[in-house]
Design a protein around this motif. Structure first.
Motif, PDB file in Angstrom:
ATOM      1  N   SER A 116       0.811  -1.295  -0.033  1.00 45.98           N
ATOM      2  CA  SER A 116      -0.024  -0.028   0.054  1.00 45.98           C
ATOM      3  C   SER A 116       0.801   1.285   0.047  1.00 45.98           C
ATOM      4  CB  SER A 116      -0.806   0.075   1.237  1.00 45.98           C
ATOM      5  OG  SER A 116      -1.868  -1.121   1.335  1.00 45.98           O
ATOM      6  N   ALA A 117       1.212   1.467  -1.045  1.00 42.58           N
ATOM      7  CA  ALA A 117       2.415   2.890  -1.142  1.00 42.58           C
ATOM      8  C   ALA A 117       1.543   3.769  -2.288  1.00 42.58           C
ATOM      9  CB  ALA A 117       3.610   2.414  -1.930  1.00 42.58           C
TER      10      ALA A 117
ATOM     11  N   ALA B 172       1.190   6.576   2.062  1.00 42.71           N
ATOM     12  CA  ALA B 172       1.634   5.309   2.552  1.00 42.71           C
ATOM     13  C   ALA B 172       3.213   5.324   2.217  1.00 42.71           C
ATOM     14  CB  ALA B 172       0.780   4.153   2.072  1.00 42.71           C
ATOM     15  N   ARG B 173       4.015   5.381   3.135  1.00 41.37           N
ATOM     16  CA  ARG B 173       5.584   5.482   2.722  1.00 41.37           C
ATOM     17  C   ARG B 173       6.118   4.242   2.490  1.00 41.37           C
ATOM     18  NH1 ARG B 173       7.962   7.383   7.290  1.00 41.37           N
ATOM     19  NH2 ARG B 173       6.455   6.459   8.773  1.00 41.37           N
ATOM     20  N   HIS B 174       6.558   4.131   1.270  1.00 47.07           N
ATOM     21  CA  HIS B 174       7.127   2.743   0.880  1.00 47.07           C
ATOM     22  C   HIS B 174       8.622   2.951   0.706  1.00 47.07           C
ATOM     23  CE1 HIS B 174       6.292  -1.130  -0.158  1.00 47.07           C
ATOM     24  NE2 HIS B 174       6.656  -0.985  -1.423  1.00 47.07           N
ATOM     25  N   ALA B 175       9.314   1.936   0.734  1.00 43.60           N
ATOM     26  CA  ALA B 175      10.866   1.842   0.406  1.00 43.60           C
ATOM     27  C   ALA B 175      10.873   2.576  -0.698  1.00 43.60           C
ATOM     28  CB  ALA B 175      11.449   0.730   0.653  1.00 43.60           C
TER      29      ALA B 175
ATOM     30  N   PRO C  21      10.364   7.101   2.904  1.00 47.82           N
ATOM     31  CA  PRO C  21      10.354   8.564   2.990  1.00 47.82           C
ATOM     32  C   PRO C  21       9.407   9.000   4.100  1.00 47.82           C
ATOM     33  CG  PRO C  21       8.852   7.924   1.196  1.00 47.82           C
ATOM     34  CD  PRO C  21       9.578   6.662   1.907  1.00 47.82           C
ATOM     35  N   PRO C  22       9.575  10.449   4.561  1.00 51.12           N
ATOM     36  CA  PRO C  22       8.612  11.104   5.395  1.00 51.12           C
ATOM     37  C   PRO C  22       7.383  11.403   4.659  1.00 51.12           C
ATOM     38  CG  PRO C  22      10.208  12.772   4.559  1.00 51.12           C
ATOM     39  CD  PRO C  22      10.571  11.449   3.838  1.00 51.12           C
ATOM     40  N   ALA C  23       6.269  11.624   5.520  1.00 51.43           N
ATOM     41  CA  ALA C  23       4.864  11.826   4.780  1.00 51.43           C
ATOM     42  C   ALA C  23       4.880  13.157   3.801  1.00 51.43           C
ATOM     43  CB  ALA C  23       4.058  11.973   6.043  1.00 51.43           C
ATOM     44  N   ASP C  24       5.860  14.005   4.213  1.00 54.26           N
ATOM     45  CA  ASP C  24       5.757  15.029   3.104  1.00 54.26           C
ATOM     46  C   ASP C  24       7.289  15.125   2.879  1.00 54.26           C
ATOM     47  OD1 ASP C  24       3.184  16.363   2.751  1.00 54.26           O
ATOM     48  OD2 ASP C  24       3.448  16.012   5.119  1.00 54.26           O
ATOM     49  N   LEU C  25       7.704  15.407   1.587  1.00 56.88           N
ATOM     50  CA  LEU C  25       9.119  15.444   1.191  1.00 56.88           C
ATOM     51  C   LEU C  25       9.362  16.269   0.220  1.00 56.88           C
ATOM     52  CD1 LEU C  25      12.091  13.811   1.025  1.00 56.88           C
ATOM     53  CD2 LEU C  25      11.084  12.660  -0.910  1.00 56.88           C
ATOM     54  N   SER C  26      10.088  17.251   0.344  1.00 59.47           N
ATOM     55  CA  SER C  26      10.466  18.320  -0.564  1.00 59.47           C
ATOM     56  C   SER C  26      12.065  18.045  -1.260  1.00 59.47           C
ATOM     57  CB  SER C  26      10.411  19.613   0.171  1.00 59.47           C
ATOM     58  OG  SER C  26       9.174  19.810   0.548  1.00 59.47           O
ATOM     59  N   GLN C  27      12.091  18.551  -2.623  1.00 58.39           N
ATOM     60  CA  GLN C  27      13.043  18.197  -3.489  1.00 58.39           C
ATOM     61  C   GLN C  27      13.429  19.462  -4.188  1.00 58.39           C
ATOM     62  OE1 GLN C  27      12.055  14.650  -5.007  1.00 58.39           O
ATOM     63  NE2 GLN C  27      13.216  13.272  -3.619  1.00 58.39           N
ATOM     64  N   GLN C  28      14.548  20.036  -4.129  1.00 58.13           N
ATOM     65  CA  GLN C  28      14.924  21.151  -5.180  1.00 58.13           C
ATOM     66  C   GLN C  28      15.272  20.973  -6.448  1.00 58.13           C
ATOM     67  OE1 GLN C  28      14.130  24.272  -4.067  1.00 58.13           O
ATOM     68  NE2 GLN C  28      15.040  25.556  -5.491  1.00 58.13           N
TER      69      GLN C  28
END
Length: 242
Positions: free
Chosen positions: A29-30, A104-107, A130-137
């Motif tokens: 469940s990702a 759902a935080r999947h590998a 990953p965390p529930a909220d992930l930011s990337q530039q």
């Protein structure tokens, strides 16, 4: 052991394997999608664009790895592939912060970003959750004007990935489904006026100082335009007072 107890044990022994087979595996469940800049499925979920069933499950655009489609190959989500549907376009600079919301935080194997089939960025997931909220530039690598960015979350221990398309105008102003040109007068400030005492959560928009702004996370009291590029408020571009 009495007769009733022996019968109960025997029934339990028979039922347990059946339950083990029938219950879904939680590791499968990702789910996740890009919320900032506002992706197509986020616009569907917010009711900005009418998109059918994806409105109720923006996190479910899943398909085999290696696709280059906004719908992840799902026929029921095909509207996400329609470039003429009237998607709102986010004005950005030469880089932008992309935020994934993962229900759902999947590998993770990695995250990849594409424009026109060309990969412009990749981030290693190291096989971790990953965390529930992930930011990337993300650096747009010389692309300018209106572009469709395909963001891909590749899962580490399945053959699938999650897909999210984001319409941006690199170095320009926002636009609707008419092509999102880089010129013209700013649109009307339709978002509610910012309030110093209000509490805002990630994704909420306000208008302040003739600009529209979007909160990246929970905030109260911080004035839009004063938190800087890495702060809580994302500048969505100039607007004119109604």
């Amino acid at each position: 052991m009495n007769t009733k107890r022996r019968a109960a044990v025997a029934i339990g022994a028979l039922v347990a394997p059946l339950l083990a087979v029938s219950l879904p595996a939680s590791s499968a469940s990702a789910h996740g999608w890009v919320t900032l800049p506002t992706s197509r499925q986020e616009q569907c979920a917010e009711g900005v664009v009418q998109c059918g069933e994806i409105k109720y499950e923006p996190q479910s655009v899943e398909g085999p790895k290696g696709l280059h489609s906004c719908s992840g190959g799902h026929s029921e989500f095909a509207e996400l592939d329609d470039d003429s549907k009237g998607w709102q376009v986010t004005p950005v600079g030469t880089t932008a912060t992309f935020t994934w919301h993962n229900t759902a935080r999947h590998a993770t194997l990695n995250w990849q970003y594409f424009i026109g089939g060309q990969k412009i960025a990749e981030f290693d997931g190291h096989g971790q959750q990953p965390p529930a909220d992930l930011s990337q530039q993300v650096d747009f690598g010389g692309f300018t004007g209106r572009q469709k960015v395909l963001a891909v979350w590749n899962i580490a221990d399945t053959a699938n990935a999650f897909y999210s398309c984001v319409d941006v105008n690199i170095g320009g102003t926002g636009g609707g489904g008419d092509g999102g040109g880089t010129g013209g007068d700013p649109g009307t400030c339709t978002a509610p006026a910012w309030s110093e005492t209000a509490v805002y959560t990630g994704g909420e928009t306000v208008s302040y100082d003739d600009h529209n702004w979007r909160a990246k996370w929970w905030v109260t009291g911080d004035k839009p335009g004063t938190t800087g590029e890495w702060g809580v408020w994302e500048d969505l571009g100039a607007c004119a007072a109604a």
